[in-house]
Design a protein around this motif. Structure first.
Motif, mmCIF file in Angstrom:
data_model
loop_
_atom_site.group_PDB
_atom_site.id
_atom_site.type_symbol
_atom_site.label_atom_id
_atom_site.label_comp_id
_atom_site.label_asym_id
_atom_site.label_seq_id
_atom_site.Cartn_x
_atom_site.Cartn_y
_atom_site.Cartn_z
ATOM 1 N N LEU A 67 -25.718 9.056 3.860
ATOM 2 C CA LEU A 67 -25.879 8.825 2.533
ATOM 3 C C LEU A 67 -24.937 7.921 2.647
ATOM 4 N N GLY A 68 -24.159 7.533 3.135
ATOM 5 C CA GLY A 68 -23.199 5.923 3.044
ATOM 6 C C GLY A 68 -21.654 6.717 3.903
ATOM 7 N N CYS A 69 -21.137 7.990 4.061
ATOM 8 C CA CYS A 69 -19.547 7.405 3.445
ATOM 9 C C CYS A 69 -19.431 6.993 5.130
ATOM 10 N N THR A 70 -18.385 6.453 5.523
ATOM 11 C CA THR A 70 -17.517 5.718 6.192
ATOM 12 C C THR A 70 -16.999 7.095 7.365
ATOM 13 N N TYR A 71 -16.172 7.653 6.723
ATOM 14 C CA TYR A 71 -15.053 8.625 7.653
ATOM 15 C C TYR A 71 -15.147 10.042 7.402
ATOM 16 N N GLY A 72 -15.249 10.649 8.525
ATOM 17 C CA GLY A 72 -15.018 11.826 8.650
ATOM 18 C C GLY A 72 -13.956 12.565 9.144
ATOM 19 N N GLN A 73 -13.905 13.914 8.960
ATOM 20 C CA GLN A 73 -12.596 14.797 9.192
ATOM 21 C C GLN A 73 -13.015 16.226 9.191
ATOM 22 N N GLY A 74 -12.459 16.847 10.084
ATOM 23 C CA GLY A 74 -13.082 18.662 9.985
ATOM 24 C C GLY A 74 -13.310 18.817 11.166
ATOM 25 N N PHE A 75 -13.722 20.264 11.358
ATOM 26 C CA PHE A 75 -13.449 20.904 12.549
ATOM 27 C C PHE A 75 -14.368 20.974 13.321
ATOM 28 N N VAL A 76 -15.688 20.192 13.199
ATOM 29 C CA VAL A 76 -16.930 19.734 13.893
ATOM 30 C C VAL A 76 -16.122 18.810 14.990
ATOM 31 N N TYR A 77 -14.675 17.798 14.585
ATOM 32 C CA TYR A 77 -14.051 16.930 15.451
ATOM 33 C C TYR A 77 -12.981 18.095 16.121
ATOM 34 N N ALA A 78 -11.911 17.913 14.870
ATOM 35 C CA ALA A 78 -11.332 18.982 15.666
ATOM 36 C C ALA A 78 -11.104 19.935 15.026
ATOM 37 N N LYS A 79 -9.421 20.906 15.052
ATOM 38 C CA LYS A 79 -8.750 21.105 13.675
ATOM 39 C C LYS A 79 -7.657 20.577 14.404
ATOM 40 N N PRO A 80 -6.909 20.794 13.260
ATOM 41 C CA PRO A 80 -5.194 19.645 13.827
ATOM 42 C C PRO A 80 -4.643 20.179 14.938
ATOM 43 N N LEU A 81 -3.968 19.449 15.721
ATOM 44 C CA LEU A 81 -4.012 19.578 17.229
ATOM 45 C C LEU A 81 -2.616 19.363 17.067
ATOM 46 N N GLU A 82 -1.394 20.040 18.061
ATOM 47 C CA GLU A 82 -0.036 19.428 18.372
ATOM 48 C C GLU A 82 -0.426 18.262 19.099
ATOM 49 N N ALA A 83 1.050 17.489 19.186
ATOM 50 C CA ALA A 83 0.965 15.787 19.217
ATOM 51 C C ALA A 83 0.317 15.111 20.467
ATOM 52 N N ASP A 84 0.821 16.009 21.209
ATOM 53 C CA ASP A 84 0.167 15.660 22.824
ATOM 54 C C ASP A 84 -1.131 15.754 23.576
ATOM 55 N N LEU A 85 -1.760 16.991 22.723
ATOM 56 C CA LEU A 85 -3.313 17.238 22.834
ATOM 57 C C LEU A 85 -4.179 16.235 22.556
ATOM 58 N N ALA A 86 -3.589 15.745 20.454
ATOM 59 C CA ALA A 86 -3.774 14.357 19.856
ATOM 60 C C ALA A 86 -3.728 12.829 20.949
ATOM 61 N N TYR A 87 -2.920 13.101 21.588
ATOM 62 C CA TYR A 87 -2.804 12.174 22.509
ATOM 63 C C TYR A 87 -4.275 11.984 23.730
ATOM 64 N N ALA A 88 -3.979 13.019 23.885
ATOM 65 C CA ALA A 88 -5.200 13.300 25.722
ATOM 66 C C ALA A 88 -6.442 13.070 24.780
ATOM 67 N N LEU A 89 -6.738 13.333 23.597
ATOM 68 C CA LEU A 89 -8.136 13.183 23.180
ATOM 69 C C LEU A 89 -8.218 11.274 22.494
ATOM 70 N N LEU A 90 -7.097 10.833 22.478
ATOM 71 C CA LEU A 90 -7.261 9.618 22.100
ATOM 72 C C LEU A 90 -7.480 8.577 24.136
ATOM 73 N N GLU A 91 -6.150 9.450 24.831
ATOM 74 C CA GLU A 91 -6.573 8.616 25.988
ATOM 75 C C GLU A 91 -7.804 9.359 26.885
ATOM 76 N N ALA A 92 -8.598 10.563 26.518
ATOM 77 C CA ALA A 92 -9.672 10.783 27.003
ATOM 78 C C ALA A 92 -11.217 9.248 26.646
ATOM 79 N N ARG A 93 -10.810 9.423 24.947
ATOM 80 C CA ARG A 93 -11.959 7.969 24.641
ATOM 81 C C ARG A 93 -11.122 6.902 25.316
ATOM 82 N N SER A 94 -10.014 6.633 24.996
ATOM 83 C CA SER A 94 -10.161 5.604 26.227
ATOM 84 C C SER A 94 -10.520 5.068 27.775
ATOM 85 N N ARG A 95 -11.260 6.443 28.473
ATOM 86 C CA ARG A 95 -11.164 6.427 29.482
ATOM 87 C C ARG A 95 -12.660 5.422 29.886
#
Ligand code: C2E
Ligand code: MG
Ligand code: MG
Ligand code: MG
Length: 281
Positions: free
Chosen positions: A253-281
Motif C-alpha cells: 500500500l506504500g507505507c514506509t516503515y513498520g513496527q510491531g511484534f512481528v519484528y520484535a517486542k520492546p527489548l532491553e538495551a543490550d538485546l537491541a544492540y545485539a540485534l544491530l550487531e547480528a544485522r551488520s554481520r
C-alpha cells in the motif's frame, strides 16, 4: 464499597471516586520515588523499513518496575505523570537516557551505529520553552547529531496553544531532529495543522492496523492516511504489525516503515544492540 459495583447512590459514588484519587495519589508518590531511585528504564522496539525489513530506528519506551518487581505499563503511569507534572522530570530523564544509550551503542560500534532513536514527548513537555534546549544539550553532551533523534509528538500537543507549539516544533526541527506525529488518526485536531507544521512522519495508530486484514473500514482509513501523507510529502510508520501478511500488505500500500511484534517486542538495551550487531554481520 466494591469498585465493580457502581450503585446510583451518591455516597457509593463518592467512595469510588475517593478510591480512584487515592490510587492515583499512591502511584504518583511511588513514581516520584522511582525516578529518584533509578527504578525507571528504557526498552527499545525496532522500527523497520517495510520494503527491506532492515532496522532503521528504535523507539524508546519507558518501563517502571517497583521494589517488589511489579511492572507498570506506561499506559498506566504516563497519564498519572502528566496529571501530576512529574512528566517533566520523567520526560527529561527519558531524553537524556536515550541519548546516553545511543552514544554507548555508537561507541561499541566504533562510529555511527546506523539507527536513530525515536523518543516520545508528551504534550505537557512540548508546551514548555525548555524542551528544545533540553534535547539540544542531551544530544551535544553525548556527541550526537540532531539527526539521530526522531521526536514522537501527539495531536493533543496542538490543542491548547497551537502557535506556541508550532514555534517549539520549529526549534526542535532546527536541531536537525525528525518529527513524527504519533497515534495519528486518534486525535481531534484540525487537519490544517499538518500543512503548517514541520512534520516528517505520520505514525498510523495501532488501532487501525491491528485486524486490518479482516476489516475493510480499517483498510480504507489506512489508505486515506497513506495518501494524505504522500500528498503532503511525509513518510509513514504503521504501528502494531503482528503478522508477515500485514507487513507485506502495508508495504504494498506504500507505507514506509513498520513496527510491531512481528519484528520484535520492546527489548532491553543490550538485546537491541545485539540485534544491530547480528544485522551488520
Ligand atoms: P506509543 O508511542 O504509541 O508506543 C507504542 C506502543 O505500542 C508501545 O506500548 C508498544 O509496546 C506497543 N506495541 C508495539 N508493537 C505492538 C504490537 O505489535 N502489538 C501490540 N498489541 N502492541 C504493540 P508501551 O510501551 O506500553 O507504551 C505505551 C505508550 O506509552 C506509548 O505509546 C507512549 O505514548 C507512552 N510512552 C512510553 N514511554 C514513554 C516516554 O518515555 N515518554 C512519554 N511521554 N510517553 C511514553
Ligand atoms: Mg510513540
Ligand atoms: Mg505510537
Ligand atoms: Mg499508540
Amino acid at each position: 464499597v466494591k469498585r465493580s459495583k457502581i450503585s446510583g447512590r451518591p455516597e457509593a459514588y463518592q467512595t469510588q471516586a475517593f478510591d480512584i484519587v487515592r490510587e492515583q495519589f499512591g502511584m504518583e508518590t511511588a513514581l516520584r520515588r522511582a525516578l529518584d531511585r533509578g527504578q525507571m528504564r528504557l526498552t527499545f522496539q525496532p522500527i523497520c523499513d517495510l520494503a527491506t525489513g532492515e532496522v532503521v530506528a528504535f523507539e524508546s519506551l519507558a518501563r517502571w518496575a517497583d521494589e517488589k518487581g511489579v511492572e507498570y505499563s506506561p499506559n498506566e503511569f504516563i497519564p498519572v505523570a502528566e496529571e501530576s507534572g512529574l512528566i517533566v522530570p520523567l520526560g527529561r530523564w527519558a531524553i537524556e537516557e536515550a541519548a546516553r544509550i545511543l552514544a554507548s551503542w555508537d561507541e561499541r560500534a566504533g562510529g555511527d551505529c546506523g539507527v536513530k532513536l525515536a523518543v516520545n514527548l508528551s504534550a505537557i513537555q512540548l508546551q514548555r520553552d525548555t524542551i528544545a534546549p533540553i534535547v539540544e544539550r542531551a544530544l551535544s553532551s553525548n556527541g550526537l547529531e540532531g539527526s539521530r533523534f526522531t521526536l514522537e509528538l501527539t495531536e493533543s500537543a496542538l490543542v491548547s496553544d497551537p502557535d506556541r507549539v508550532a514555534g517549539i516544533m520549529h526549534a526542535l526541527k532546527g536541531l536537525g531532529t525528525t518529527l513524527a506525529m504519533d497515534d495519528f488518526g486518534t486525535g481531534y485536531s484540525n487537519l490544517a495543522y499538518l500543512q503548517k507544521l514541520p512534520i516528517d512522519i505520520l505514525k498510523i495508530d495501532r488501532s487501525f492496523v491491528t485486524g486490518m486484514l479482516a476489516d475493510r473500514d480499517k483498510v480504507a482509513i489506512v489508505r486515506a492516511i497513506l495518501s494524505l501523507a504522500q500528498a503532503l510529502g511525509m513518510q509513514t510508520t504503521a504501528e502494531g504489525i503482528e503478522s508477515n501478511e500485514l507487513a507485506q500488505t502495508l508495504a504494498a500500500l506504500g507505507c514506509t516503515y513498520g513496527q510491531g511484534f512481528v519484528y520484535a517486542k520492546p527489548l532491553e538495551a543490550d538485546l537491541a544492540y545485539a540485534l544491530l550487531e547480528a544485522r551488520s554481520r
